[in-house]
Design a protein around this motif. Structure first.
Motif, PDB file in Angstrom:
ATOM      1  N   ALA A   1      55.482 -47.852  50.736  1.00  0.00           N
ATOM      2  CA  ALA A   1      55.465 -49.164  51.387  1.00  0.00           C
ATOM      3  C   ALA A   1      56.012 -50.243  50.438  1.00  0.00           C
ATOM      4  O   ALA A   1      56.749 -51.142  50.859  1.00  0.00           O
ATOM      5  CB  ALA A   1      54.042 -49.512  51.810  1.00  0.00           C
ATOM      6  N   LEU A   2      55.663 -50.119  49.163  1.00  0.00           N
ATOM      7  CA  LEU A   2      56.151 -51.107  48.186  1.00  0.00           C
ATOM      8  C   LEU A   2      57.659 -50.983  48.006  1.00  0.00           C
ATOM      9  O   LEU A   2      58.377 -51.996  47.926  1.00  0.00           O
ATOM     10  CB  LEU A   2      55.435 -50.904  46.852  1.00  0.00           C
ATOM     11  N   LYS A   3      58.177 -49.762  47.957  1.00  0.00           N
ATOM     12  CA  LYS A   3      59.624 -49.556  47.854  1.00  0.00           C
ATOM     13  C   LYS A   3      60.339 -50.139  49.064  1.00  0.00           C
ATOM     14  O   LYS A   3      61.426 -50.719  48.948  1.00  0.00           O
ATOM     15  CB  LYS A   3      59.937 -48.061  47.715  1.00  0.00           C
ATOM     16  N   ASN A   4      59.717 -49.987  50.236  1.00  0.00           N
ATOM     17  CA  ASN A   4      60.328 -50.548  51.446  1.00  0.00           C
ATOM     18  C   ASN A   4      60.395 -52.073  51.367  1.00  0.00           C
ATOM     19  O   ASN A   4      61.382 -52.682  51.792  1.00  0.00           O
ATOM     20  CB  ASN A   4      59.531 -50.125  52.689  1.00  0.00           C
ATOM     21  N   GLN A   5      59.348 -52.679  50.829  1.00  0.00           N
ATOM     22  CA  GLN A   5      59.359 -54.133  50.670  1.00  0.00           C
ATOM     23  C   GLN A   5      60.453 -54.566  49.699  1.00  0.00           C
ATOM     24  O   GLN A   5      61.056 -55.620  49.861  1.00  0.00           O
ATOM     25  CB  GLN A   5      57.991 -54.616  50.159  1.00  0.00           C
ATOM     26  N   CYS A   6      60.688 -53.725  48.707  1.00  0.00           N
ATOM     27  CA  CYS A   6      61.729 -54.023  47.715  1.00  0.00           C
ATOM     28  C   CYS A   6      63.122 -53.619  48.196  1.00  0.00           C
ATOM     29  O   CYS A   6      64.110 -53.857  47.488  1.00  0.00           O
ATOM     30  CB  CYS A   6      61.426 -53.287  46.402  1.00  0.00           C
ATOM     31  N   LYS A   7      63.183 -52.973  49.363  1.00  0.00           N
ATOM     32  CA  LYS A   7      64.447 -52.467  49.908  1.00  0.00           C
ATOM     33  C   LYS A   7      65.117 -51.476  48.947  1.00  0.00           C
ATOM     34  O   LYS A   7      66.340 -51.475  48.765  1.00  0.00           O
ATOM     35  CB  LYS A   7      65.403 -53.608  50.240  1.00  0.00           C
ATOM     36  N   ILE A   8      64.272 -50.628  48.346  1.00  0.00           N
ATOM     37  CA  ILE A   8      64.775 -49.582  47.454  1.00  0.00           C
ATOM     38  C   ILE A   8      64.950 -48.303  48.267  1.00  0.00           C
ATOM     39  O   ILE A   8      64.003 -47.814  48.874  1.00  0.00           O
ATOM     40  CB  ILE A   8      63.797 -49.326  46.289  1.00  0.00           C
ATOM     41  N   GLU A   9      66.157 -47.788  48.259  1.00  0.00           N
ATOM     42  CA  GLU A   9      66.441 -46.541  48.970  1.00  0.00           C
ATOM     43  C   GLU A   9      67.046 -45.533  48.006  1.00  0.00           C
ATOM     44  O   GLU A   9      67.756 -45.888  47.072  1.00  0.00           O
ATOM     45  CB  GLU A   9      67.404 -46.794  50.132  1.00  0.00           C
ATOM     46  N   GLY A  10      66.756 -44.268  48.249  1.00  0.00           N
ATOM     47  CA  GLY A  10      67.360 -43.217  47.440  1.00  0.00           C
ATOM     48  C   GLY A  10      66.814 -43.192  46.025  1.00  0.00           C
ATOM     49  O   GLY A  10      65.615 -43.402  45.783  1.00  0.00           O
ATOM     50  N   LYS A  11      67.697 -42.961  45.080  1.00  0.00           N
ATOM     51  CA  LYS A  11      67.300 -42.783  43.684  1.00  0.00           C
ATOM     52  C   LYS A  11      66.802 -44.096  43.087  1.00  0.00           C
ATOM     53  O   LYS A  11      67.460 -45.126  43.164  1.00  0.00           O
ATOM     54  CB  LYS A  11      68.485 -42.255  42.880  1.00  0.00           C
ATOM     55  N   VAL A  12      65.626 -44.038  42.478  1.00  0.00           N
ATOM     56  CA  VAL A  12      65.042 -45.215  41.831  1.00  0.00           C
ATOM     57  C   VAL A  12      65.446 -45.218  40.359  1.00  0.00           C
ATOM     58  O   VAL A  12      65.407 -44.186  39.690  1.00  0.00           O
ATOM     59  CB  VAL A  12      63.502 -45.195  41.953  1.00  0.00           C
ATOM     60  N   ASN A  13      65.832 -46.375  39.846  1.00  0.00           N
ATOM     61  CA  ASN A  13      66.159 -46.460  38.415  1.00  0.00           C
ATOM     62  C   ASN A  13      65.236 -47.461  37.726  1.00  0.00           C
ATOM     63  O   ASN A  13      64.400 -48.108  38.365  1.00  0.00           O
ATOM     64  CB  ASN A  13      67.629 -46.828  38.199  1.00  0.00           C
ATOM     65  N   GLU A  14      65.395 -47.570  36.424  1.00  0.00           N
ATOM     66  CA  GLU A  14      64.506 -48.426  35.642  1.00  0.00           C
ATOM     67  C   GLU A  14      64.635 -49.899  36.024  1.00  0.00           C
ATOM     68  O   GLU A  14      63.672 -50.672  35.924  1.00  0.00           O
ATOM     69  CB  GLU A  14      64.766 -48.247  34.136  1.00  0.00           C
ATOM     70  N   GLU A  15      65.809 -50.310  36.509  1.00  0.00           N
ATOM     71  CA  GLU A  15      65.983 -51.700  36.921  1.00  0.00           C
ATOM     72  C   GLU A  15      65.185 -51.998  38.187  1.00  0.00           C
ATOM     73  O   GLU A  15      64.725 -53.127  38.374  1.00  0.00           O
ATOM     74  CB  GLU A  15      67.462 -52.008  37.122  1.00  0.00           C
ATOM     75  N   ASP A  16      65.029 -51.008  39.049  1.00  0.00           N
ATOM     76  CA  ASP A  16      64.203 -51.194  40.246  1.00  0.00           C
ATOM     77  C   ASP A  16      62.758 -51.497  39.865  1.00  0.00           C
ATOM     78  O   ASP A  16      62.091 -52.322  40.500  1.00  0.00           O
ATOM     79  CB  ASP A  16      64.257 -49.940  41.136  1.00  0.00           C
ATOM     80  N   ILE A  17      62.281 -50.822  38.827  1.00  0.00           N
ATOM     81  CA  ILE A  17      60.922 -51.106  38.352  1.00  0.00           C
ATOM     82  C   ILE A  17      60.882 -52.467  37.672  1.00  0.00           C
ATOM     83  O   ILE A  17      60.014 -53.304  37.954  1.00  0.00           O
ATOM     84  CB  ILE A  17      60.439 -50.021  37.366  1.00  0.00           C
ATOM     85  N   GLY A  18      61.826 -52.702  36.767  1.00  0.00           N
ATOM     86  CA  GLY A  18      61.807 -53.921  35.967  1.00  0.00           C
ATOM     87  C   GLY A  18      61.995 -55.196  36.763  1.00  0.00           C
ATOM     88  O   GLY A  18      61.385 -56.227  36.444  1.00  0.00           O
ATOM     89  N   PHE A  19      62.803 -55.140  37.831  1.00  0.00           N
ATOM     90  CA  PHE A  19      63.136 -56.359  38.559  1.00  0.00           C
ATOM     91  C   PHE A  19      62.499 -56.451  39.949  1.00  0.00           C
ATOM     92  O   PHE A  19      62.464 -57.533  40.533  1.00  0.00           O
ATOM     93  CB  PHE A  19      64.654 -56.497  38.699  1.00  0.00           C
ATOM     94  N   LEU A  20      62.019 -55.337  40.478  1.00  0.00           N
ATOM     95  CA  LEU A  20      61.495 -55.349  41.848  1.00  0.00           C
ATOM     96  C   LEU A  20      60.032 -54.910  41.932  1.00  0.00           C
ATOM     97  O   LEU A  20      59.176 -55.666  42.385  1.00  0.00           O
ATOM     98  CB  LEU A  20      62.370 -54.450  42.731  1.00  0.00           C
ATOM     99  N   ILE A  21      59.740 -53.686  41.474  1.00  0.00           N
ATOM    100  CA  ILE A  21      58.383 -53.156  41.608  1.00  0.00           C
ATOM    101  C   ILE A  21      57.426 -53.831  40.631  1.00  0.00           C
ATOM    102  O   ILE A  21      56.355 -54.327  41.024  1.00  0.00           O
ATOM    103  CB  ILE A  21      58.384 -51.624  41.393  1.00  0.00           C
TER     104      ILE A  21
END
Length: 777
Positions: free
Chosen positions: A257-277
């Motif tokens: 659900a949190l990834k969906n809020q961040c609009k993260i699809e497919g492969k997650v990278n460190e920037e997705d954590i650092g800037f979104l999650i």
């Protein structure tokens, strides 16, 4: 010339590096150098870095007192004792809490968690929370991501008969808490890797308790490790490498659900954590109790998870708005003194939870350490956060004046503090004194670490793919930034407000697009022949199925002087260099100026410029000089970094025909024949007969008059019957026209490259031949 906004520092390579003639030789020279910069000295180290292996993780039993901690937890489970996991309110803390709660639940433990409130309790364990836990029947407390400095609280736990296990990764103090067990890499001589995050330590404890490697917890470890900005090397690199894979396919409803809020699809990278999650999880504890973040990570119900994730997302939006509001308030109401080395701002009503972010924004904008404090009038205290610049060790400097604070802690670049309101001004004065004694003006610039200078021919999709092997990037393993120096063949502004800059570089068959967000203001500062130095990260831009290598430009520099060609324009924009250069001048011939010149530009006539002895950085040449050598001397003298050629010629001498000797003869013969000639009546006849302009005829008459061949009075031309024999070239009017034509030819009708060469010669420099381009006139 454009000065970089940051200090450019090139990465260094240690001596005695790996012999690249072994089995690693298939790597490109660029990747080899990047690996060397990371201190990798053997083929085995390179292999372990490029292909991280879980088998290289250390045995968790090497952590001191692990056996004691494990035995006590299993004993508590067997006795059905209540276990409290005491966490922290940041992303690392809530991830650590979730890891241990999930582990205890799997083991059948009777457990719960507690996250202190940032505003009422502050960071880490506190006596009141421990006493409340005792009343609630908890017999074992396990801290995660906190507790290593909780000496008093450990004594309280002992007094209450509660066993305390501390798991932490923050800096140990001289005295350690009297706890049943302390799991801490830096307190464990046998544990070789000292840089685990709180989530990493919790994961090690979980592995020991479960008796197997808990792969299913790796997604949580990755979040805590990346979000807490610990070095992404060795064990942290392995945990994040595999944790990102687990996070990409996680089955946790809360994370989905949190990834969906961040609009993260497919492969997650460190920037997705650092800037979104990470920021979203952090936002909860910044605005309210962080329990909500833990509940989201623990949630296994899809609908509830979506509701919780929506709330978390709303809190993050609110956090962003609060930060923007405080930053705006500071910028509008607080006068930032450019002479002071530090920014200290304090006000009642500011949200304590976001002040660190506000301080970071101020540091980035004003390039100096910033301290942002919330005032509590009732308690007489100011509490907040500080952020610093690379050249200034905030922690050590504040320790020199530690008597100013009630509470203080942190490291070289960030700190938290509480102090009496009356000490705020004293804090500013003392830090300002320290900074002025220790730093130079260059030290106030932010620092960018450049991995390597690249030629355009070295840049390709394959290189970008190779660089991706070095991921995950983070502290101690930064994403490589490269320097490219070339002349852009296309420069344009992007965005509705033209806030962004796009550069296209081309050399032979190689090309590179560069995007510089927020640097659209540099567009008019780059001349067409400038060699531009850009620093940034390489990536792939894919649009409509077309893939191109692209640089995300972080900083721009032009090391040489520039010529800007505005010749022939009636209206000139004088604000090009306003924020970049202090010493700007406009030069003209007379005091009559028909342009609106801003106040930041000083006025000089050519004569005044020749006598002026101050500093000149930017020259706007509004009018052609009366003497070419005057301008030559001015340029030689000042060597301005930017020259704006703003010449506009209404009636060109150079483009007008110059009368031949036969033309002078014809006109003189006409006057001689008539003895007297009325210009009013004869002018049009002469113009029609010879095809001459009025200006040309007037010029020839001026020459005759100056040489005393004729007298002119109210348009009546009479012949001087006894003229002295003189050559036409003796007339000043004749010489001035030749001189004016030469000035126009040299400065106004020359090509851009010809004008550039002329100014280079004035500066005493030589210019390399460059390809001619269409520009100006």
């Amino acid at each position: 010339m454009i000065q970089s906004k940051s200090n450019w520092k090139f990465a260094s390579i240690e001596e005695n590096q790996i012999d690249w003639n072994d089995g690693s030789s298939q790597l490109s020279p660029v990747i080899k150098e990047l690996l060397q910069q990371r201190g990798l000295k053997t083929a085995k180290e390179v292999e372990d870095f490029l292909v991280p292996s879980i088998n290289n993780l250390l045995d968790p039993n090497q952590l001191s007192s692990m056996d004691i901690a494990k035995e006590r937890v299993l004993e508590a489970i067997e006795r059905n004792e209540k276990i409290l996991v005491f966490g922290d309110y940041d992303a690392d803390g809530v991830s650590s809490t979730t890891i241990l709660i999930k582990t205890l639940q799997e083991l059948g433990a009777k457990c719960d968690f507690y996250i202190p409130n940032r505003f009422t309790e502050g960071y880490g364990p506190n006596e009141q929370a421990f006493r409340q836990a005792h009343q609630n029947g908890f017999q074992l407390i396990i801290t995660v991501d906190c507790g290593i400095a909780s000496i008093h609280e450990a004594d309280v736990a002992k007094e209450l008969g509660i066993d305390l296990i501390i798991t932490d990764h923050h800096e140990p103090q001289e005295e350690l808490p009297d706890a049943l067990a302390i799991l801490h890499p830096k307190c464990s001589p046998d544990y070789s890797f000292k840089e685990l995050a709180g989530a990493g330590v919790a994961f090690k404890f979980a592995e020991c308790l479960l008796g197997y490697f808990p792969e299913h917890l790796l997604d949580l470890v990755a979040i805590g490790t990346v979000a807490d900005l610990v070095p992404l090397v060795e064990e942290n690199r392995i945990l994040v490498y595999y944790g990102l894979q687990k996070l990409s396919s996680t089955a946790r409803e809360g994370l989905i659900a949190l990834k969906n809020q961040c609009k993260i699809e497919g492969k997650v990278n460190e920037e997705d954590i650092g800037f979104l999650i990470g920021p979203r999880l952090n936002a909860v504890g910044r605005l309210q109790d962080a329990d909500l973040a833990v509940e989201l990570l623990l949630c296994d119900d899809k609908e509830i998870a979506e509701e919780l994730a929506e709330i978390v997302n709303q809190l993050n939006t609110e956090r962003q708005q609060i930060v923007a509001s405080i930053v705006k308030e500071v910028e509008e109401t607080v006068e930032i003194d450019a002479k002071k080395g530090v920014i200290v701002v304090a006000k009642q009503g500011w949200n304590e939870g976001v002040l660190g972010i506000v301080a970071s924004r101020l540091v980035r904008k004003y390039d100096r350490p910033a301290i942002v404090l919330a005032i509590n009038e009732e308690k007489g205290l100011a509490k907040g956060s500080a952020r610093s610049i690379p050249a200034f060790d905030l922690f050590q400097s504040c320790m020199k004046i530690k008597d100013v604070f009630t509470h203080f802690g942190g490291h070289s670049q960030a700190a938290g503090m509480t102090l009496p309101i009356d000490n705020v001004q004293h804090l500013e004065q003392k830090l300002d004194e320290i900074i002025k004694n220790e730093l130079t003006s260059e030290d106030f610039k932010q620092e960018v670490l450049i991995s390597r200078k690249l030629k355009l021919s070295e840049i390709s999709e394959n290189l970008v793919t190779e660089i991706s092997q070095l991921a995950p990037f983070g502290m101690a393993n930064p994403k490589p930034k490269f320097l490219v120096e070339s002349r852009p063949v296309d420069i344009r502004q992007l965005g509705n407000m033209k806030k962004h800059l796009k550069l296209l570089f081309k050399e032979d068959t190689a090309s590179l697009d560069g995007i510089a967000f927020g640097m659209g203001n540099l567009h008019p500062l780059i001349s067409p022949q400038a060699t531009v130095s850009v620093v940034g990260e390489l990536g792939i831009n894919e649009w409509n199925g077309i893939r191109k290598v692209q640089m995300m430009i972080e900083d721009v520099k032009i090391n040489h002087w520039q010529l800007f060609d505005h010749r022939g324009k009636r209206k000139i924009d004088f604000n090009y260099d306003q924020s970049h250069f202090s010493h700007q001048f406009v030069i003209y011939n007379t005091l009559e100026i028909h342009q609106d010149i801003p106040n930041h530009i000083k006025h000089l006539t050519y004569k005044e410029a020749l006598e002026f002895n101050g500093k000149v950085e930017v020259l706007y040449l509004l009018e052609l000089p009366q003497h070419l050598h005057d301008l030559h001397e001015i340029i030689t003298k000042f060597k301005p970094v930017n020259i704006h050629a703003c010449f506009y010629v209404e009636n060109s001498v150079y483009m007008a025909p110059f009368p031949k000797r036969e033309d002078f003869k014809w006109l003189y013969s006409l006057i001689w024949k008539n003895q007297e000639l009325s210009l009013d009546s004869e002018l049009n006849k002469i113009m029609k007969a010879k095809g001459w302009t009025e200006e040309l005829i007037q010029f020839m008459l001026d020459v005759f008059s100056e040489l005393e061949f004729v007298n002119i009075n109210n348009g009546l031309i009479t012949l001087n019957k006894q003229p002295q024999k003189k050559d036409l070239q003796e007339a000043r009017a004749y010489q001035n026209r030749i001189k004016q034509g030469k000035i126009e030819k040299t400065l106004y009708y020359a090509t851009y490259n010809e004008l550039l060469t002329w100014f280079e010669e004035c500066r005493g420099e030589t210019v390399q031949p460059k390809e001619e381009i269409t520009h100006g006139l």
